[in-house]
Design a protein around this motif. Structure first.
Motif, PDB file in Angstrom:
ATOM      1  N   GLN A  99     114.965  29.999  66.141  1.00  0.00           N
ATOM      2  CA  GLN A  99     113.928  29.009  65.834  1.00  0.00           C
ATOM      3  C   GLN A  99     113.422  28.347  67.100  1.00  0.00           C
ATOM      4  O   GLN A  99     114.102  28.310  68.121  1.00  0.00           O
ATOM      5  N   THR A 100     112.221  27.789  67.010  1.00  0.00           N
ATOM      6  CA  THR A 100     111.635  27.057  68.126  1.00  0.00           C
ATOM      7  C   THR A 100     112.446  25.796  68.397  1.00  0.00           C
ATOM      8  O   THR A 100     112.832  25.099  67.466  1.00  0.00           O
ATOM      9  N   LEU A 101     112.692  25.510  69.671  1.00  0.00           N
ATOM     10  CA  LEU A 101     113.411  24.300  70.049  1.00  0.00           C
ATOM     11  C   LEU A 101     112.630  23.076  69.581  1.00  0.00           C
ATOM     12  O   LEU A 101     111.415  23.022  69.706  1.00  0.00           O
ATOM     13  N   GLN A 102     113.337  22.085  69.037  1.00  0.00           N
ATOM     14  CA  GLN A 102     112.724  20.823  68.630  1.00  0.00           C
ATOM     15  C   GLN A 102     113.401  19.704  69.395  1.00  0.00           C
ATOM     16  O   GLN A 102     114.616  19.721  69.576  1.00  0.00           O
ATOM     17  N   ALA A 103     112.619  18.730  69.854  1.00  0.00           N
ATOM     18  CA  ALA A 103     113.179  17.611  70.611  1.00  0.00           C
ATOM     19  C   ALA A 103     112.333  16.366  70.381  1.00  0.00           C
ATOM     20  O   ALA A 103     111.172  16.452  69.991  1.00  0.00           O
ATOM     21  N   GLY A 104     112.932  15.214  70.632  1.00  0.00           N
ATOM     22  CA  GLY A 104     112.206  13.958  70.504  1.00  0.00           C
ATOM     23  C   GLY A 104     113.025  12.775  70.964  1.00  0.00           C
ATOM     24  O   GLY A 104     114.255  12.823  70.986  1.00  0.00           O
ATOM     25  N   ALA A 105     112.346  11.709  71.349  1.00  0.00           N
ATOM     26  CA  ALA A 105     113.003  10.480  71.793  1.00  0.00           C
ATOM     27  C   ALA A 105     113.042   9.446  70.675  1.00  0.00           C
ATOM     28  O   ALA A 105     113.992   8.683  70.564  1.00  0.00           O
ATOM     29  N   PRO A 112     108.510  20.388  67.440  1.00  0.00           N
ATOM     30  CA  PRO A 112     108.720  21.742  67.968  1.00  0.00           C
ATOM     31  C   PRO A 112     108.016  21.901  69.322  1.00  0.00           C
ATOM     32  O   PRO A 112     106.892  21.440  69.505  1.00  0.00           O
ATOM     33  N   ILE A 113     108.685  22.553  70.260  1.00  0.00           N
ATOM     34  CA  ILE A 113     108.117  22.768  71.586  1.00  0.00           C
ATOM     35  C   ILE A 113     108.154  24.269  71.870  1.00  0.00           C
ATOM     36  O   ILE A 113     109.230  24.864  71.987  1.00  0.00           O
ATOM     37  N   LYS A 114     106.975  24.876  71.975  1.00  0.00           N
ATOM     38  CA  LYS A 114     106.886  26.316  72.227  1.00  0.00           C
ATOM     39  C   LYS A 114     107.351  26.637  73.635  1.00  0.00           C
ATOM     40  O   LYS A 114     107.124  25.867  74.561  1.00  0.00           O
ATOM     41  N   ARG A 115     107.975  27.782  73.756  1.00  0.00           N
ATOM     42  CA  ARG A 115     108.437  28.313  75.044  1.00  0.00           C
ATOM     43  C   ARG A 115     109.295  27.311  75.802  1.00  0.00           C
ATOM     44  O   ARG A 115     109.128  27.087  77.001  1.00  0.00           O
ATOM     45  N   ALA A 116     110.231  26.680  75.068  1.00  0.00           N
ATOM     46  CA  ALA A 116     111.191  25.751  75.670  1.00  0.00           C
ATOM     47  C   ALA A 116     112.604  26.264  75.411  1.00  0.00           C
ATOM     48  O   ALA A 116     112.851  26.944  74.419  1.00  0.00           O
ATOM     49  N   TRP A 117     113.520  25.945  76.306  1.00  0.00           N
ATOM     50  CA  TRP A 117     114.900  26.379  76.172  1.00  0.00           C
ATOM     51  C   TRP A 117     115.807  25.390  76.891  1.00  0.00           C
ATOM     52  O   TRP A 117     115.352  24.573  77.681  1.00  0.00           O
ATOM     53  N   THR A 118     117.084  25.474  76.604  1.00  0.00           N
ATOM     54  CA  THR A 118     118.075  24.617  77.256  1.00  0.00           C
ATOM     55  C   THR A 118     118.903  25.443  78.219  1.00  0.00           C
ATOM     56  O   THR A 118     119.184  26.613  77.959  1.00  0.00           O
ATOM     57  N   SER A 121     120.778  23.150  85.070  1.00  0.00           N
ATOM     58  CA  SER A 121     119.924  23.217  86.257  1.00  0.00           C
ATOM     59  C   SER A 121     120.710  23.762  87.438  1.00  0.00           C
ATOM     60  O   SER A 121     121.856  23.385  87.667  1.00  0.00           O
ATOM     61  N   SER A 122     120.079  24.646  88.208  1.00  0.00           N
ATOM     62  CA  SER A 122     120.738  25.189  89.396  1.00  0.00           C
ATOM     63  C   SER A 122     120.748  24.163  90.528  1.00  0.00           C
ATOM     64  O   SER A 122     121.563  24.241  91.438  1.00  0.00           O
ATOM     65  N   ARG A 123     119.851  23.187  90.473  1.00  0.00           N
ATOM     66  CA  ARG A 123     119.771  22.172  91.516  1.00  0.00           C
ATOM     67  C   ARG A 123     120.933  21.185  91.481  1.00  0.00           C
ATOM     68  O   ARG A 123     121.596  20.949  92.467  1.00  0.00           O
ATOM     69  N   ASN A 124     121.127  20.547  90.311  1.00  0.00           N
ATOM     70  CA  ASN A 124     122.122  19.476  90.232  1.00  0.00           C
ATOM     71  C   ASN A 124     123.238  19.760  89.224  1.00  0.00           C
ATOM     72  O   ASN A 124     124.113  18.928  89.024  1.00  0.00           O
ATOM     73  N   GLY A 125     123.205  20.896  88.569  1.00  0.00           N
ATOM     74  CA  GLY A 125     124.251  21.251  87.627  1.00  0.00           C
ATOM     75  C   GLY A 125     124.190  20.504  86.301  1.00  0.00           C
ATOM     76  O   GLY A 125     125.112  20.596  85.497  1.00  0.00           O
ATOM     77  N   GLU A 126     123.112  19.744  86.057  1.00  0.00           N
ATOM     78  CA  GLU A 126     122.964  19.006  84.809  1.00  0.00           C
ATOM     79  C   GLU A 126     122.277  19.869  83.757  1.00  0.00           C
ATOM     80  O   GLU A 126     121.482  20.738  84.072  1.00  0.00           O
ATOM     81  N   PHE A 127     122.571  19.583  82.528  1.00  0.00           N
ATOM     82  CA  PHE A 127     122.008  20.286  81.379  1.00  0.00           C
ATOM     83  C   PHE A 127     120.641  19.677  81.067  1.00  0.00           C
ATOM     84  O   PHE A 127     120.505  18.466  80.953  1.00  0.00           O
ATOM     85  N   HIS A 128     119.581  20.512  80.951  1.00  0.00           N
ATOM     86  CA  HIS A 128     118.217  20.021  80.701  1.00  0.00           C
ATOM     87  C   HIS A 128     117.512  20.919  79.693  1.00  0.00           C
ATOM     88  O   HIS A 128     117.963  22.020  79.398  1.00  0.00           O
ATOM     89  N   ILE A 129     116.373  20.425  79.238  1.00  0.00           N
ATOM     90  CA  ILE A 129     115.463  21.232  78.432  1.00  0.00           C
ATOM     91  C   ILE A 129     114.314  21.634  79.359  1.00  0.00           C
ATOM     92  O   ILE A 129     113.676  20.772  79.969  1.00  0.00           O
ATOM     93  N   PHE A 130     114.071  22.932  79.473  1.00  0.00           N
ATOM     94  CA  PHE A 130     113.010  23.453  80.327  1.00  0.00           C
ATOM     95  C   PHE A 130     111.896  24.012  79.452  1.00  0.00           C
ATOM     96  O   PHE A 130     112.128  24.428  78.318  1.00  0.00           O
ATOM     97  N   ALA A 131     110.683  24.049  80.002  1.00  0.00           N
ATOM     98  CA  ALA A 131     109.543  24.646  79.300  1.00  0.00           C
ATOM     99  C   ALA A 131     108.563  25.191  80.320  1.00  0.00           C
ATOM    100  O   ALA A 131     108.532  24.765  81.474  1.00  0.00           O
ATOM    101  N   VAL A 132     107.741  26.121  79.861  1.00  0.00           N
ATOM    102  CA  VAL A 132     106.670  26.657  80.685  1.00  0.00           C
ATOM    103  C   VAL A 132     105.543  25.627  80.681  1.00  0.00           C
ATOM    104  O   VAL A 132     105.197  25.064  79.639  1.00  0.00           O
ATOM    105  N   VAL A 151     111.070  20.587  83.839  1.00  0.00           N
ATOM    106  CA  VAL A 151     112.078  19.902  83.028  1.00  0.00           C
ATOM    107  C   VAL A 151     111.324  18.908  82.144  1.00  0.00           C
ATOM    108  O   VAL A 151     110.493  18.142  82.628  1.00  0.00           O
ATOM    109  N   LEU A 152     111.595  18.954  80.845  1.00  0.00           N
ATOM    110  CA  LEU A 152     110.912  18.041  79.926  1.00  0.00           C
ATOM    111  C   LEU A 152     111.579  16.672  79.957  1.00  0.00           C
ATOM    112  O   LEU A 152     112.804  16.567  79.951  1.00  0.00           O
ATOM    113  N   ARG A 153     110.764  15.647  79.982  1.00  0.00           N
ATOM    114  CA  ARG A 153     111.266  14.273  80.057  1.00  0.00           C
ATOM    115  C   ARG A 153     110.753  13.477  78.869  1.00  0.00           C
ATOM    116  O   ARG A 153     109.673  13.730  78.339  1.00  0.00           O
TER     117      ARG A 153
END
Length: 193
Positions: A99-105, A112-118, A121-132, A151-153
């Motif tokens: 299913q499409t990733l869903q997120a919200g504050a 739903p956010i198309k073309r997003a995944w969890t 991060s290779s930079r800081n080792g933290e877990f993030h939600i990324f998108a095109v 990185v989605l904020r």
């Protein structure tokens, strides 16, 4: 940065001081104490409000609010909200391979956010939600390049607590708390305490 100030109106303070001639020091001390209690109560109220409206804990909100206390030389207390936008994964999200990733504050509002995944991060080792990035959504070759991924904020503490609705609630809280605190302080002065 947002500043919410709670202070006794100078005309109100003058009226109180005129009423209690000779008790200027006591009324000034009482108004400073009342203002500081209101500021502390407002910090707790703001943390509670944000945790009810957003997927965030009261402690996370409170740790991003500083109180500049009132004193004899400064008749008002100020709440300073600080902080950058939180990574969207700090709020709420659902993710599955089918299913499409869903997120919200905002509570109860996952989008739903198309073309997003969890991923981590290779930079800081933290877990993030990324998108095109949106401008590369339709181009599969361009969307694979690292510079076209973001990185989605979500929102920051100042954004959560700076809405018109929140500020209106804070204004009502400040007025009622100040009235109550000043009444209690005046009663204490009248009783000689």
């Amino acid at each position: 940065m947002i500043r919410i100030s709670s202070r006794v109106d100078s005309t109100e303070l003058s009226r109180i001081q005129n009423f209690f001639r000779g008790l200027e020091a006591e009324t000034q001390k009482m108004s400073v104490e009342a203002t500081n209690r209101v500021a502390e109560n407002l910090k707790n109220f703001a943390s509670e409000y944000a945790s009810q409206e957003y997927y965030i804990t009261k402690n996370e909100v409170a740790s991003n609010i500083n109180v500049l206390w009132a004193s004899r030389n400064k008749a008002h207390a100020t709440l300073l909200m600080r902080g950058r936008k939180f990574s969207l994964q700090r709020f709420a999200f659902t993710s599955s391979r089918t299913q499409t990733l869903q997120a919200g504050a905002i509570r109860g509002n996952l989008t739903p956010i198309k073309r997003a995944w969890t991923m981590t991060s290779s930079r800081n080792g933290e877990f993030h939600i990324f998108a095109v990035k949106k401008q590369f959504m339709d181009d599969p070759i361009e969307s694979r390049k690292k510079k076209n991924i973001t990185v989605l904020r979500g929102v920051s503490i100042p954004q959560m607590l700076g809405t018109d609705r929140a500020l209106e609630k804070f204004d009502i809280k400040i007025r009622s708390e100040l009235e109550r605190e000043l009444g209690t302080g005046l009663d204490r002065i009248l009783r000689g305490g």
